[in-house]
Design an enzyme around this catalytic site. Sequence first.
Site, short mmCIF file in Angstrom:
data_model
loop_
_atom_site.label_atom_id
_atom_site.label_comp_id
_atom_site.label_asym_id
_atom_site.label_seq_id
_atom_site.Cartn_x
_atom_site.Cartn_y
_atom_site.Cartn_z
N LYS A 13 -34.05 -82.01 23.54
CA LYS A 13 -34.97 -81.14 22.79
C LYS A 13 -34.52 -80.95 21.35
CE LYS A 13 -34.52 -77.52 25.59
NZ LYS A 13 -33.71 -78.05 26.69
N ARG A 88 -39.13 -70.17 27.83
CA ARG A 88 -38.45 -70.72 29.00
C ARG A 88 -38.90 -70.05 30.29
NH1 ARG A 88 -33.42 -72.46 25.89
NH2 ARG A 88 -32.37 -73.99 27.19
N ARG A 127 -21.75 -84.27 25.08
CA ARG A 127 -22.42 -83.76 23.88
C ARG A 127 -21.41 -83.05 22.97
NH1 ARG A 127 -27.86 -80.44 24.44
NH2 ARG A 127 -26.65 -79.03 25.74
N ARG A 160 -19.98 -77.27 23.04
CA ARG A 160 -20.48 -75.96 23.43
C ARG A 160 -19.75 -75.47 24.67
NH1 ARG A 160 -26.97 -76.30 23.61
NH2 ARG A 160 -26.56 -75.00 25.42
N ARG A 171 -27.60 -73.99 34.92
CA ARG A 171 -28.62 -74.11 33.87
C ARG A 171 -29.80 -74.94 34.38
NH1 ARG A 171 -25.07 -76.38 29.19
NH2 ARG A 171 -27.00 -76.58 28.01
P1 AMP Z 1 -29.98 -73.97 24.49
O1 AMP Z 1 -29.17 -74.09 23.25
O2 AMP Z 1 -31.46 -74.06 24.23
O3 AMP Z 1 -29.52 -74.91 25.58
O4 AMP Z 1 -29.74 -72.50 25.04
C1 AMP Z 1 -28.46 -72.07 25.46
C2 AMP Z 1 -28.59 -70.87 26.38
O5 AMP Z 1 -29.18 -69.77 25.67
C3 AMP Z 1 -29.47 -71.06 27.60
O6 AMP Z 1 -28.77 -71.69 28.67
C4 AMP Z 1 -29.87 -69.63 27.92
O7 AMP Z 1 -28.81 -68.95 28.56
C5 AMP Z 1 -30.03 -69.02 26.53
N1 AMP Z 1 -31.42 -69.16 26.05
C6 AMP Z 1 -31.87 -69.96 25.04
N2 AMP Z 1 -33.20 -69.84 24.91
C7 AMP Z 1 -33.61 -68.94 25.85
C8 AMP Z 1 -34.87 -68.43 26.24
N3 AMP Z 1 -36.00 -68.81 25.64
N4 AMP Z 1 -34.90 -67.52 27.25
C9 AMP Z 1 -33.77 -67.11 27.86
N5 AMP Z 1 -32.56 -67.59 27.57
C10 AMP Z 1 -32.47 -68.50 26.57
#
Ligand code: AMP
Length: 220
Positions: A13, A88, A127, A160, A171
């Site tokens: 993404k 999400r 990553r 990360r 996740r």
């Molecule tokens: P990402 O960088 O998009 O993989 O997001 C990392 C983490 O942030 C996710 O695993 C969730 O714990 C949290 N997170 C990011 N976006 C959302 C969202 N829209 N709703 C809830 N948690 C989120």
Amino acid sequence: MIIIMLGAPGTGKGTIAGILTKELGIPQVSTGDIFRKHIKEQTELGKLAEKYISNGKLVPDDVTIGLVENRLKEPDVQNGIILDGFPRTVKQAEELDKMLEKDGKQVDLVVNLTTPEDEIIERIVNRRICPNCKAVYNLILNPPKQEGICDKCGEKLVQRKDDNKETVKQRFNSYIEQTSPLVDYYNKKGNLYSAVVSKSINKLGKDVAEDVLKYIKEGK
Ligand code: AMP
């Protein structure tokens, strides 16, 4: 133009949003990046979000929706936005629709990415990200030119904290249970563009980004 990036963790993404942002000239907003910034600064929001993120769980809807609602009011996103990692949950999607409707806007395109599960784990553990310019690398599929250093800005790359085998399972479960219903949600609205990101068919993020750009430019 309002674009949403949808897909399980590790499907690309952020990488694809990064290319689209450059080509289309509209900002990429990643809720994950916003949470990571708050965690780094140990704000109240950061402390709360960290508890969920480190366990691979979604941050509660009310917190996340409030955050996006405020971000959408900022001047830089008035002509368009690429939402990377939001919505999400169905609740988030419904609330986003309401926010946009108030301004006479709507979601124009939802890019839905899928990747075979075994490849997802491999993509996530390999990553590396640039904490400065947010560029994303993969040690196998897309390594930086100089080991451990960002090609774009020269910053030291990091992994990360939640990019490990244990957290990725949770996740992925969160994605299946809470996020995957959005595929149906947007499909019914008729604005879904689905693509497979997989090395087995020679389609990495940059290839899919090209396909999406072509799709946008040629019209639906
Ligand atoms: P990402 O960088 O998009 O993989 O997001 C990392 C983490 O942030 C996710 O695993 C969730 O714990 C949290 N997170 C990011 N976006 C959302 C969202 N829209 N709703 C809830 N948690 C989120």
